[in-house]
Design a protein around this motif. Structure first.
Motif, PDB file in Angstrom:
ATOM      1  N   ASN A  92      39.425  31.273  35.509  1.00 40.52           N
ATOM      2  CA  ASN A  92      39.047  32.335  36.446  1.00 40.52           C
ATOM      3  C   ASN A  92      39.320  33.724  35.877  1.00 40.52           C
ATOM      4  O   ASN A  92      39.299  34.705  36.602  1.00 40.52           O
ATOM      5  CB  ASN A  92      39.795  32.160  37.768  1.00 40.52           C
ATOM      6  CG  ASN A  92      39.431  30.858  38.446  1.00 40.52           C
ATOM      7  OD1 ASN A  92      38.257  30.510  38.547  1.00 40.52           O
ATOM      8  ND2 ASN A  92      40.423  30.107  38.879  1.00 40.52           N
ATOM      9  N   ILE A  94      42.090  34.900  34.917  1.00 38.50           N
ATOM     10  CA  ILE A  94      43.396  35.403  35.347  1.00 38.50           C
ATOM     11  C   ILE A  94      44.350  35.225  34.175  1.00 38.50           C
ATOM     12  O   ILE A  94      44.416  34.152  33.568  1.00 38.50           O
ATOM     13  CB  ILE A  94      43.900  34.661  36.594  1.00 38.50           C
ATOM     14  CG1 ILE A  94      42.996  35.010  37.785  1.00 38.50           C
ATOM     15  CG2 ILE A  94      45.361  34.998  36.890  1.00 38.50           C
ATOM     16  CD1 ILE A  94      43.262  34.204  39.023  1.00 38.50           C
ATOM     17  N   LYS A 105      51.008  36.957  37.550  1.00 39.73           N
ATOM     18  CA  LYS A 105      49.603  36.574  37.646  1.00 39.73           C
ATOM     19  C   LYS A 105      48.803  37.876  37.670  1.00 39.73           C
ATOM     20  O   LYS A 105      48.836  38.607  38.657  1.00 39.73           O
ATOM     21  CB  LYS A 105      49.392  35.758  38.925  1.00 39.73           C
ATOM     22  CG  LYS A 105      48.010  35.232  39.107  1.00 39.73           C
ATOM     23  CD  LYS A 105      47.943  34.406  40.402  1.00 39.73           C
ATOM     24  CE  LYS A 105      46.552  33.909  40.676  1.00 39.73           C
ATOM     25  NZ  LYS A 105      46.487  33.173  41.948  1.00 39.73           N
ATOM     26  N   HIS A 107      45.266  39.813  37.506  1.00 46.33           N
ATOM     27  CA  HIS A 107      43.831  39.666  37.757  1.00 46.33           C
ATOM     28  C   HIS A 107      43.035  40.638  36.888  1.00 46.33           C
ATOM     29  O   HIS A 107      43.572  41.657  36.440  1.00 46.33           O
ATOM     30  CB  HIS A 107      43.540  39.914  39.239  1.00 46.33           C
ATOM     31  CG  HIS A 107      44.243  38.946  40.142  1.00 46.33           C
ATOM     32  ND1 HIS A 107      43.719  37.724  40.485  1.00 46.33           N
ATOM     33  CD2 HIS A 107      45.468  39.016  40.736  1.00 46.33           C
ATOM     34  CE1 HIS A 107      44.566  37.091  41.272  1.00 46.33           C
ATOM     35  NE2 HIS A 107      45.638  37.844  41.437  1.00 46.33           N
ATOM     36  N   ASP A 109      41.040  42.934  37.595  1.00 49.34           N
ATOM     37  CA  ASP A 109      41.050  44.310  38.118  1.00 49.34           C
ATOM     38  C   ASP A 109      42.431  44.957  37.999  1.00 49.34           C
ATOM     39  O   ASP A 109      42.663  46.056  38.501  1.00 49.34           O
ATOM     40  CB  ASP A 109      40.568  44.346  39.562  1.00 49.34           C
ATOM     41  CG  ASP A 109      41.500  43.616  40.528  1.00 49.34           C
ATOM     42  OD1 ASP A 109      42.540  43.058  40.086  1.00 49.34           O
ATOM     43  OD2 ASP A 109      41.193  43.594  41.724  1.00 49.34           O
TER      44      ASP A 109
END
Length: 135
Positions: A92, A94, A105, A107, A109
């Motif tokens: 994903n 991540i 974690k 992301h 963004d």
């Protein structure tokens, strides 16, 4: 193909980021604007073509080898210190950051979640020294 190495007291007393190409080893720390000398781990993301460089206490560098460098220091994550020991990018996109006392974690963004030791054990997340496994 290029090979990239992060060092800490191996090739030089200060360490750095090195590129091996055509039988030549080159220190590219200055070229990539990496100021930390205690580089601990690397992860290359084939999909985004970014090189992630974890440091021992100074934070995380996000390196676009053809363009700019982005440095996410410990303050970015709201931490006093960030000793990064492992990096992993999942399906994903991540980025999982294994650090001393934390798993982060991250992301795409740049939003993030931090899990400390107590949170990890309370949520039945088992840690292994060589990889991260969720159970």
């Amino acid at each position: 193909n290029n090979l990239y190495f992060s060092t800490y007291n191996i090739n030089s007393p200060e360490g750095g980021l090195f590129k091996y190409y055509n039988n030549k080893l080159t220190d590219i720390s200055k070229q990539t604007n990496i100021k930390s000398k205690a580089l601990w781990c690397l992860f290359y993301d084939n999909e985004t073509q970014l090189l992630w460089v974890g440091t021992d206490g100074n934070g995380l560098y996000k390196v676009d080898l053809s363009k700019q460098i982005q440095f996410l220091n410990s303050e970015f994550f709201g931490l006093d210190e960030l000793q990064i020991q492992e990096l992993y990018n999942d399906e994903n996109n991540i980025t999982w950051i294994g650090a001393k006392d934390y798993i982060i974690k991250l992301h795409p963004d740049l939003s993030f979640q931090i899990m400390d030791k107590a949170t990890l054990w309370n949520n039945n997340i088992k840690l292994k020294m060589d990889s991260l496994h969720l159970i």
